[in-house]
Design an enzyme around this catalytic site. Structure first.
Site, mmCIF file in Angstrom:
data_model
loop_
_atom_site.group_PDB
_atom_site.id
_atom_site.type_symbol
_atom_site.label_atom_id
_atom_site.label_comp_id
_atom_site.label_asym_id
_atom_site.label_seq_id
_atom_site.Cartn_x
_atom_site.Cartn_y
_atom_site.Cartn_z
ATOM 1 C CB SER A 74 39.003 8.801 1.284
ATOM 2 O OG SER A 74 38.193 8.464 2.384
ATOM 3 C CE LYS A 75 41.988 6.052 -0.046
ATOM 4 N NZ LYS A 75 42.224 7.206 0.798
ATOM 5 N NE ARG A 76 37.418 8.843 5.784
ATOM 6 C CZ ARG A 76 36.525 9.811 6.011
ATOM 7 N NH1 ARG A 76 35.339 9.509 6.473
ATOM 8 N NH2 ARG A 76 36.828 11.058 5.777
ATOM 9 C CG HIS A 77 33.654 8.703 1.781
ATOM 10 N ND1 HIS A 77 34.842 9.361 1.599
ATOM 11 C CD2 HIS A 77 33.115 9.201 2.908
ATOM 12 C CE1 HIS A 77 34.997 10.238 2.569
ATOM 13 N NE2 HIS A 77 33.964 10.160 3.378
ATOM 14 N N GLY A 78 32.969 4.008 0.625
ATOM 15 C CA GLY A 78 32.353 3.029 -0.255
ATOM 16 C C GLY A 78 32.821 3.241 -1.675
#
Length: 485
Positions: free
Chosen positions: A253-257
RNA sequence: GGCCCCUUGGUCAAGCGGUUAAGACACCGGCCUUUCACGCCGGUAACAGGGGUUCGAGUCCCCUAGGGGUCACCA
């Protein structure tokens, strides 16, 4: 194998992330390897969530990766249209068929009723399945209610016993119990198809021979198989690859860079590196080998090299691989990629600067891991030195004989004609010998003085690029600075 | 929670009943060297656990555990 037809079917609700890219790659390799066709189908049946710019972004990402397709929204083909939003009539036609054959029925239950059912199931800790209230409404009554404008969805009359066996090319036979199924929805109240229905109609109508997709679809496959059977259609072959997971083992997801291919592109990764890395994530040739060109992948690719277990992507290895591709990449190409940023930073203001930029590029390209790192690592070639590495200062500027040595460095530059790196080196070594110093004792202070850093490419190459007067100027400033310490 | 898939070093990943259990990234040494990177040499590090089957199990079977997926009028 003949008449191989595969598809990549993204939903335009976000970016092309690396999982999708890998699925596309596997399909592409499969199609190209076996002389088949790859079709790109845009699964935009959810009009509320689908966005045109997402579709464009995904297509752009695929193109950047160098994956092409034979049929698709832009490419045309005999099995179109290739956007689900343009295929509504086709779905309606088969929906009607299913309704007529009594294999599907209208359901008038409201969202509230359904929510209450789900809540009740949750309370009693039992599994929710649609209760089937509308299953027995007579056709006449249903049609009457539809005519009167009542909202309805269409549900599939799912079998209540038996099993469905998915014969998966990667996982073997996977069995699902029909008792666990409920009468899932085929058409929403707006008439649009749900995923499981649309995908079956499309894959059949587009004569898809192999459905190669990620594991998240495995659990949906029995529903789809039931639909193929209800419609009297033959099955494609299924192949479910495992998923790509984020470093914390969770779903991407986006929070993984950076997870979308555009981000990788913007961060300075090369498409051939990303392709190579992705090919090795979840697929193995069984050979002891890391670097693969597209052609070599085509040569070796096969479905049975695809792994069943999920893979966690590793930026370190991608970067390492990118560094190798970058080192070999054509300089003009890399210069073009850097052009805009370099221009903005004022590194290309005149032709002398442009030559300098090319020289810096040549020097740095083999030693960095990403494209923009060239600009970051090479900033001192263009910008004035504003600070010197702290440890370096103590070591090379702050010693007892530092000033004396720096003066020697300065005079060395003043006395040289800067004809070539080789000559410069010769002169420096001679000077060191005359002074009974080691060459390194001159090299390190000069490096620090002219770059502000303790680590650079070969010093003499750096000096040649900066030129005589700039070296003199920088060393003079460094002497002033050293005196102030 | 039900169902499904998966489980070899931190990560990717060979291995498909008998191996000193490959290789790569990362990490740690060393060499090379003007520093860094590269390159070369070497090293640390794995069969999730428990039962079977077998002369013999990382490889086959079962159980447990863990991870993932899925159970939407999302795809």
């Amino acid at each position: 194998m003949d008449n191989i037809r595969v598809r990549f079917a993204p939903s335009p609700t976000g970016t092309l992330h690396i999982g999708g890219a890998r699925t596309a790659l596997f399909n592409w390799l499969f199609a190209r390897k076996y002389n088949g066709k790859l079709v790109l189908r845009v699964e935009d049946s959810d009009i509320r969530r689908s966005r045109e710019d997402s579709a464009r972004g995904i297509i752009e990402g695929l193109r950047w990766l160098g994956l092409d397709w034979d049929e698709g929204p832009d490419a045309g083909g005999d099995f179109g249209p290739y956007r689900q939003s343009e295929r509504i009539d086709i779905y309606s036609q088969y929906l009607k068929l299913l309704l007529e054959q009594d294999q599907a029925y209208y359901c008038f239950c409201t969202a509230e009723q359904l929510a209450a059912e789900k809540e009740a199931a949750r309370q009693s800790k039992s599994d929710y399945k649609y209760g089937g209230h509308c299953r027995h409404i007579s056709k006449n009554e249903a049609e009457e209610r539809i005519r009167s404008g009542e909202a309805a969805v269409v549900r599939f009359k799912a079998p209540t016993d038996g099993v469905v066996v998915v014969n998966d090319l990667i996982r073997g036979e996977v069995e699902f119990d029909n008792r666990l199924l409920d009468d899932f929805i085929l058409a929403k109240s707006d008439g649009g198809p749900t995923y499981n229905f649309a995908v079956v109609v499309d894959d059949h109508c587009m004569a898809i021979s192999h459905v190669i997709r990620a594991e998240e679809h495995l659990s949906n496959t029995p529903k789809q198989i039931l639909l193929y059977k209800a419609l009297g259609w033959g099955l494609p072959q299924f192949a479910h690859a495992s998923m790509i997971l984020a470093p914390d083992r969770s779903k991407l997801s986006k929070r993984h860079g950076a997870t979308s291919v555009q981000e990788f592109r913007d961060d300075g990764y090369l498409p051939e590196a990303l392709i190579n890395y992705l090919a090795l994530l979840g697929w193995s040739s069984k050979e002891d080998r890391d670097f693969w060109t597209r052609e070599e992948l085509l040569e070796r690719f096969s479905l049975d090299g695809i792994s069943r277990s999920p893979a966690i992507y590793d930026m370190e290895k991608l970067s390492w691989m990118n560094g190798h591709y970058l080192a070999q990449a054509d300089s003009e190409r890399i210069a073009a990629l850097l052009h805009e940023d370099a221009q903005r930073k004022g590194y290309l203001s005149n032709s002398r600067q442009q030559d300098k930029f090319l020289a810096v590029l040549e020097l740095l390209k083999p030693r960095v891991k990403t494209v923009p790192a060239i600009l970051e690592e090479g900033a001192y070639f263009f910008d004035p030195i504003t600070k010197f590495d702290e440890k370096g200062c103590r070591k090379y500027f702050g010693q007892e004989d530092s000033l004396k040595i720096m003066e020697e460095c300065l005079s060395l530059c003043q006395g040289s004609d800067f004809e070539s790196a080789e000559k410069l080196e010769q002169e420096l070594r001679q000077r060191a010998e005359d002074l009974k110093l080691k060459a390194a004792q001159l090299i390190h202070p000069i490096r620090l003085a002219i770059s502000g850093r303790t680590a650079t490419p070969g010093l003499f190459e750096v000096m040649m690029i900066l030129g005589k007067s700039e070296c003199i100027q920088r060393i003079s400033s460094a002497i002033l600075y050293a005196k102030s310490l």
